[in-house]
Design an enzyme around this catalytic site. Structure first.
Site, short mmCIF file in Angstrom:
data_model
loop_
_atom_site.label_atom_id
_atom_site.label_comp_id
_atom_site.label_asym_id
_atom_site.label_seq_id
_atom_site.Cartn_x
_atom_site.Cartn_y
_atom_site.Cartn_z
NE ARG A 19 -29.19 -30.90 19.05
CZ ARG A 19 -30.25 -30.22 18.61
NH1 ARG A 19 -30.42 -29.96 17.34
NH2 ARG A 19 -31.15 -29.81 19.47
CE1 TYR A 38 -37.61 -21.06 20.82
CE2 TYR A 38 -35.77 -22.60 20.85
CZ TYR A 38 -37.10 -22.33 20.58
OH TYR A 38 -37.90 -23.31 20.07
CB SER A 66 -35.36 -31.68 15.13
OG SER A 66 -34.32 -31.39 16.03
CG ASP A 87 -47.31 -8.93 17.81
OD1 ASP A 87 -47.10 -9.42 18.95
OD2 ASP A 87 -46.41 -8.56 17.06
CE LYS A 125 -40.39 -22.29 22.61
NZ LYS A 125 -41.73 -22.03 22.06
CG HIS A 156 -33.01 -25.53 22.04
ND1 HIS A 156 -31.73 -26.00 21.90
CD2 HIS A 156 -33.64 -25.78 20.85
CE1 HIS A 156 -31.56 -26.48 20.66
NE2 HIS A 156 -32.71 -26.37 20.02
N GLY A 193 -44.37 -17.70 18.09
CA GLY A 193 -43.29 -17.09 18.87
C GLY A 193 -41.99 -17.17 18.10
CB SER A 203 -39.01 -20.95 16.26
OG SER A 203 -38.57 -20.45 15.01
P1 NAI Z 1 -41.47 -20.90 12.99
O1 NAI Z 1 -40.54 -19.81 13.34
O2 NAI Z 1 -41.42 -21.47 11.62
O3 NAI Z 1 -42.98 -20.44 13.24
C1 NAI Z 1 -43.34 -19.58 14.31
C2 NAI Z 1 -44.48 -18.72 13.84
O4 NAI Z 1 -44.81 -17.83 14.91
C3 NAI Z 1 -44.12 -17.85 12.63
O5 NAI Z 1 -45.05 -18.05 11.57
C4 NAI Z 1 -44.18 -16.43 13.15
O6 NAI Z 1 -44.67 -15.48 12.20
C5 NAI Z 1 -45.12 -16.57 14.35
N1 NAI Z 1 -44.87 -15.53 15.33
C6 NAI Z 1 -43.67 -15.09 15.79
N2 NAI Z 1 -43.84 -14.08 16.65
C7 NAI Z 1 -45.18 -13.88 16.75
C8 NAI Z 1 -45.98 -12.95 17.46
N3 NAI Z 1 -45.42 -12.03 18.26
N4 NAI Z 1 -47.31 -13.01 17.32
C9 NAI Z 1 -47.87 -13.95 16.52
N5 NAI Z 1 -47.17 -14.84 15.79
C10 NAI Z 1 -45.84 -14.80 15.91
O7 NAI Z 1 -41.28 -22.04 14.08
P2 NAI Z 1 -41.67 -23.57 13.99
O8 NAI Z 1 -40.48 -24.33 13.61
O9 NAI Z 1 -42.91 -23.72 13.20
O10 NAI Z 1 -41.97 -23.90 15.52
C11 NAI Z 1 -43.27 -23.73 16.05
C12 NAI Z 1 -43.18 -23.71 17.57
O11 NAI Z 1 -42.60 -24.94 18.02
C13 NAI Z 1 -42.30 -22.58 18.11
O12 NAI Z 1 -42.85 -22.13 19.33
C14 NAI Z 1 -40.97 -23.27 18.38
O13 NAI Z 1 -40.26 -22.63 19.41
C15 NAI Z 1 -41.43 -24.67 18.78
N6 NAI Z 1 -40.43 -25.69 18.49
C16 NAI Z 1 -40.17 -26.04 17.19
C17 NAI Z 1 -39.25 -27.01 16.90
C18 NAI Z 1 -39.01 -27.49 15.52
O14 NAI Z 1 -38.25 -28.45 15.36
N7 NAI Z 1 -39.61 -26.91 14.49
C19 NAI Z 1 -38.46 -27.64 17.97
C20 NAI Z 1 -38.80 -27.19 19.31
C21 NAI Z 1 -39.76 -26.25 19.53
C1 15L Z 2 -35.98 -25.63 18.20
O1 15L Z 2 -36.44 -25.35 19.29
C2 15L Z 2 -36.16 -24.75 17.02
O2 15L Z 2 -37.38 -24.03 17.07
C3 15L Z 2 -36.07 -25.51 15.70
O3 15L Z 2 -35.97 -24.57 14.64
C4 15L Z 2 -34.89 -26.46 15.69
O4 15L Z 2 -33.72 -25.73 15.69
C5 15L Z 2 -34.96 -27.40 16.89
O5 15L Z 2 -35.15 -26.70 18.11
C6 15L Z 2 -33.71 -28.26 17.05
O6 15L Z 2 -33.11 -28.27 18.11
O7 15L Z 2 -33.39 -28.96 16.08
#
Ligand code: NAI
Ligand code: 15L
Length: 269
Positions: free
Chosen positions: A176, A138, A167, A49, A142, A111, A71, A73
């Site tokens: 979007r 959230y 995204s 964690d 950031k 965001h 984190g 997300s």
């Molecule tokens: P996700 O939710 O699929 O992956 C996040 C990972 O962080 C998960 O595997 C989760 O277990 C881990 N996690 C959560 N809390 C934790 C903690 N306390 N300690 C250790 N690990 C922890 O999110 P995704 O989509 O892979 O996004 C990755 C990063 O990119 C995030 O920080 C998200 O905010 C950011 N992001 C993602 C976007 C997207 O389109 N996927 C858009 C904008 C930002």
């Molecule tokens: C984010 O920041 C989220 O982590 C991702 O899951 C999507 O929702 C993305 O933004 C988005 O705006 O499409």
């Protein structure tokens, strides 16, 4: 800074982490993986964690750089966001400082500026120095992460590129996202650029593909060496036929953050 080789990838079990585990090694990186849940098929991944400072210190020891994806997300209760995204990111930077890691790539988000108006045709693209306008707790976390990165550069000389990801999914799944999409291959290109560019200090960059309908200015990312190859437009006809255009005056029609501004999806616990 010489090109990093060993990179700690936090959030390795998540959506972007899973994509990057496939797409980053061909650039020559050796990934060390960390997540709070086990990473499927990766028995050597560190399960820890972001609250566990001793584990973080061990996890960052000896790496050349960190890609910080871990984190919450989506939107969640303030207390949960504080623990994972605010305290968690602080803990990681402290570990980096204590262990002498010089480069971080921070996964910021659209965001952080979600309440910014979408540019209309003929209006300039949104620049990276537009004021923070978070649309959720959230998004607020950031904004904090970006400011923390600035502080650790000014105070401790740790360089960061904060990538405001649009995204990042295999395909855009909403109208979007035609403006915000960052294809997985372009995400890997962008991360490679952020890891190898010289003298980044703290740089904020938007992260999307070369989308025909882009809302934001990619020049900071391009200056780091990012050369996006994909365009969401190939998905436009099908998506618009399936979903229709956003209702005039709705959040999806007005703001970068779209529905996060009124009805954000929530972290599932
Ligand atoms: P996700 O939710 O699929 O992956 C996040 C990972 O962080 C998960 O595997 C989760 O277990 C881990 N996690 C959560 N809390 C934790 C903690 N306390 N300690 C250790 N690990 C922890 O999110 P995704 O989509 O892979 O996004 C990755 C990063 O990119 C995030 O920080 C998200 O905010 C950011 N992001 C993602 C976007 C997207 O389109 N996927 C858009 C904008 C930002
Ligand atoms: C984010 O920041 C989220 O982590 C991702 O899951 C999507 O929702 C993305 O933004 C988005 O705006 O499409």
């Amino acid at each position: 800074m010489s090109a990093p080789r060993t990179v700690l990838l936090t959030g390795a079990a998540g959506g972007v982490g899973t994509l990057m585990r496939e797409l980053l090694p061909p650039y020559g990186y050796e990934l060390r993986l960390l997540d709070v849940v086990p990473v499927r098929g990766e028995p050597n991944a560190i399960v820890a964690d972001l609250a566990d400072r001793a584990a973080l210190r061990e996890a960052v020891r000896g790496v050349d750089a960190i890609v910080h994806l871990a984190g919450i997300s989506l939107e969640a209760d303030f207390e949960k966001i504080v623990a994972a995204n605010i305290a968690g990111t602080y803990n990681l930077y402290e570990a980096a400082r204590e262990e002498g890691v010089r480069r971080v790539v921070f996964a910021s988000s659209n965001h952080a500026v979600g309440f910014t108006r979408q540019p209309r045709e003929g209006e300039p693209l949104i620049p990276v120095d537009t004021p923070h306008r978070p649309d959720t707790f959230y998004g607020l976390s950031k904004c904090f992460g970006e400011d923390l990165a600035q502080l650790y550069w000014d105070l401790h000389g740790i360089e960061t590129v904060s990538v405001r990801i649009g995204s990042c999914f295999p395909e855009p799944t909403s109208v979007r996202m035609l403006s915000m999409w960052l294809s997985p291959a372009d995400c890997a290109r962008l991360l490679h650029a952020t890891l190898t560019a010289e003298g980044v200090a703290h740089t904020v960059a938007y992260g999307s593909s070369a989308n025909t309908r882009a809302w934001w200015d990619l020049s900071t990312a391009r200056a780091l060496g990012y050369d996006p190859q994909d365009d969401s437009e190939v998905h436009a006809e099908k998506l618009i036929a399936a979903r229709g255009l956003p209702e005039k005056g709705s959040a999806d029609d007005l703001y970068l953050g779209g529905h996060f501004c009124v009805n954000p999806p929530r972290w599932p616990h």
